[in-house]
Design an enzyme around this catalytic site. Structure first.
Site, PDB file in Angstrom:
ATOM      1  N   HIS A 118       0.646  -1.249   0.028  1.00  0.00           N
ATOM      2  CA  HIS A 118       0.101   0.057  -0.022  1.00  0.00           C
ATOM      3  C   HIS A 118       0.897   0.942   0.030  1.00  0.00           C
ATOM      4  O   HIS A 118       2.003   1.070   0.316  1.00  0.00           O
ATOM      5  CB  HIS A 118      -1.030  -0.070   0.944  1.00  0.00           C
ATOM      6  CG  HIS A 118      -0.025   0.199   2.333  1.00  0.00           C
ATOM      7  ND1 HIS A 118       0.485  -0.985   3.207  1.00  0.00           N
ATOM      8  CD2 HIS A 118       0.251   1.276   3.268  1.00  0.00           C
ATOM      9  CE1 HIS A 118       1.037  -0.403   4.225  1.00  0.00           C
ATOM     10  NE2 HIS A 118       0.755   0.781   4.243  1.00  0.00           N
ATOM     11  N   ASP A 120       0.652   5.029   1.889  1.00  0.00           N
ATOM     12  CA  ASP A 120       0.103   5.276   3.039  1.00  0.00           C
ATOM     13  C   ASP A 120      -1.188   6.173   2.944  1.00  0.00           C
ATOM     14  O   ASP A 120      -1.231   7.273   2.113  1.00  0.00           O
ATOM     15  CB  ASP A 120       0.910   6.293   4.033  1.00  0.00           C
ATOM     16  CG  ASP A 120       1.934   5.397   4.669  1.00  0.00           C
ATOM     17  OD1 ASP A 120       1.603   4.093   4.893  1.00  0.00           O
ATOM     18  OD2 ASP A 120       2.990   5.735   5.134  1.00  0.00           O
ATOM     19  N   HIS A 269       4.664   0.288  -0.049  1.00  0.00           N
ATOM     20  CA  HIS A 269       5.327  -0.447   0.645  1.00  0.00           C
ATOM     21  C   HIS A 269       4.682  -1.399   1.302  1.00  0.00           C
ATOM     22  O   HIS A 269       3.659  -1.742   1.388  1.00  0.00           O
ATOM     23  CB  HIS A 269       6.144   0.680   1.812  1.00  0.00           C
ATOM     24  CG  HIS A 269       5.161   1.134   2.572  1.00  0.00           C
ATOM     25  ND1 HIS A 269       4.490   2.440   2.259  1.00  0.00           N
ATOM     26  CD2 HIS A 269       4.580   0.854   3.730  1.00  0.00           C
ATOM     27  CE1 HIS A 269       3.934   2.867   2.929  1.00  0.00           C
ATOM     28  NE2 HIS A 269       3.686   2.314   4.144  1.00  0.00           N
ATOM     29  N   ARG A 286       5.762   6.494  13.256  1.00  0.00           N
ATOM     30  CA  ARG A 286       5.936   7.128  12.155  1.00  0.00           C
ATOM     31  C   ARG A 286       5.071   8.478  12.168  1.00  0.00           C
ATOM     32  O   ARG A 286       4.525   8.732  13.032  1.00  0.00           O
ATOM     33  CB  ARG A 286       4.878   6.052  11.335  1.00  0.00           C
ATOM     34  CG  ARG A 286       4.826   6.517   9.829  1.00  0.00           C
ATOM     35  CD  ARG A 286       3.667   5.942   8.715  1.00  0.00           C
ATOM     36  NE  ARG A 286       2.372   6.749   9.138  1.00  0.00           N
ATOM     37  CZ  ARG A 286       1.050   6.154   8.520  1.00  0.00           C
ATOM     38  NH1 ARG A 286       1.257   4.855   7.759  1.00  0.00           N
ATOM     39  NH2 ARG A 286       0.014   6.921   8.522  1.00  0.00           N
TER      40      ARG A 286
HETATM   41 FE   FE2 Z   1       2.313   1.905   5.555  1.00  0.00          FE
END
Ligand code: FE2
Length: 313
Positions: A118, A120, A269, A286
């Site tokens: 996917h 983000d 990723h 993140r």
């Molecule tokens: Fe992700």
């Protein structure tokens, strides 16, 4: 670690860029992310990022505040995630990718919230431009992440397929994989996110065209506008396969203090789901940097169906 491919960006440059795979990924050495970086170093990192799509830093000793401060050098930092309701105290920008939470949210041990390819939060009309992920606690082995270069995937398609893909728009939705009845599932159901994005987006900084589909956010709707369900499914399957071919990827082995910084406008990723059965913890943090509304090759913009834009500050 220096290789023959390592490049000084210029003779005066403080940083060294060490390519990691043929199409994507470079390690950047010579930068301490806890320090106040000069504008020149920030510009060099940004250029390496645009070239290599994902860059890696090793052996960093930074916490939430330093990670957010570093991110701010590259744009506005968004809240943690549209559905994150419990970020670390005092740090609303930090999204914990924490295996210790997933047993509760998903009803079973897992090492990341999503174990499919996917980009983000592409269910948003303005998905984050960049993500920065810092490793804290890791399993003894397993739990790597892979990235794929969606520009290379597009450019290596036959011209007729590129011309066809240029015309398409795909539906991206946030599909809840949280346990039914959980607080997270209810949050997602209350605030649905749904957007049609061009299947090929033009990068706002480089002008490169990227094959902007991956299974994570397009597999639930499995819809390309105007193609109908059967043809949409076949075309998406073919495009996903091209987008995630092994030769376009790089795989990163995390260590405590590793930081990965990627351009969501040119990559997808995958948190490789090979560590859940080890029953060890995996904790990364993140932050994301605000993105623009994608544009197709003819200049058309993505269209929101449900949900608000996601802005940073
Ligand atoms: Fe992700």
């Amino acid at each position: 670690m220096t290789t023959a491919a390592a490049q000084k960006v210029s003779s005066e440059s403080a940083i060294t860029v060490i390519p990691q795979a043929g199409y994507i990924g470079a390690e950047i050495a010579g930068v301490d992310l806890s320090a106040e970086l000069s504008d020149a170093v920030v510009a060099e990192i940004r250029q390496a990022l645009l070239t290599w799509k994902v860059v890696f830093f090793r052996d960093q000793t930074i916490g939430h505040a330093e990670q957010i401060a570093f991110a701010r050098r590259f744009g506005k930092v968004t809240p943690a995630h549209p559905y994150e309701e419990n970020p670390p105290a005092g740090f609303p920008e930090i999204l914990p990718i924490d295996s210790r939470r997933y047993g509760v949210q998903y009803g079973r041990k897992r090492t990341s919230y999503d174990s499919s390819w996917h980009t983000d939060v592409t269910a948003l009309v303005n998905p984050p431009a960049f993500s920065i992920l810092r490793a804290d606690i890791l399993p003894t082995h397993g739990g790597d992440t892979a990235w794929t270069n969606l520009v290379a995937a597009y450019e290596n398609l036959p011209e007729t397929v590129r011309a066809f893909a240029d015309t398409l728009d795909a539906e991206h939705t946030f599909e809840s994989r949280a346990a039914q009845g959980s607080a997270r599932a209810e949050t997602i159901a209350r605030k649905p996110l749904r957007t049609f994005h061009p299947v090929v987006r033009v990068h706002p900084e480089t002008g490169e065209r990227a094959l902007y589909v991956s299974p994570g956010f397009t597999r639930a709707a499995r819809t390309i506008r105007g193609l109908g369900p059967r043809l949409s499914a076949h075309v998406l399957d073919a495009l996903w396969e091209e987008a995630t071919r092994a030769e376009y990827t790089v795989r990163f082995r995390w260590q405590p203090g590793s930081v990965a910084f990627w351009d969501n406008r040119a990559t997808a990723h995958l948190a490789i789901p090979d560590a859940g059965h080890l029953d060890q913890d995996r904790v990364l943090y993140r932050v994301t940097i605000e993105g623009d509304v994608p544009r197709g090759v003819d200049g058309r913009l993505s269209e929101s169906v449900e949900g608000d834009p996601f802005y940073g500050s």
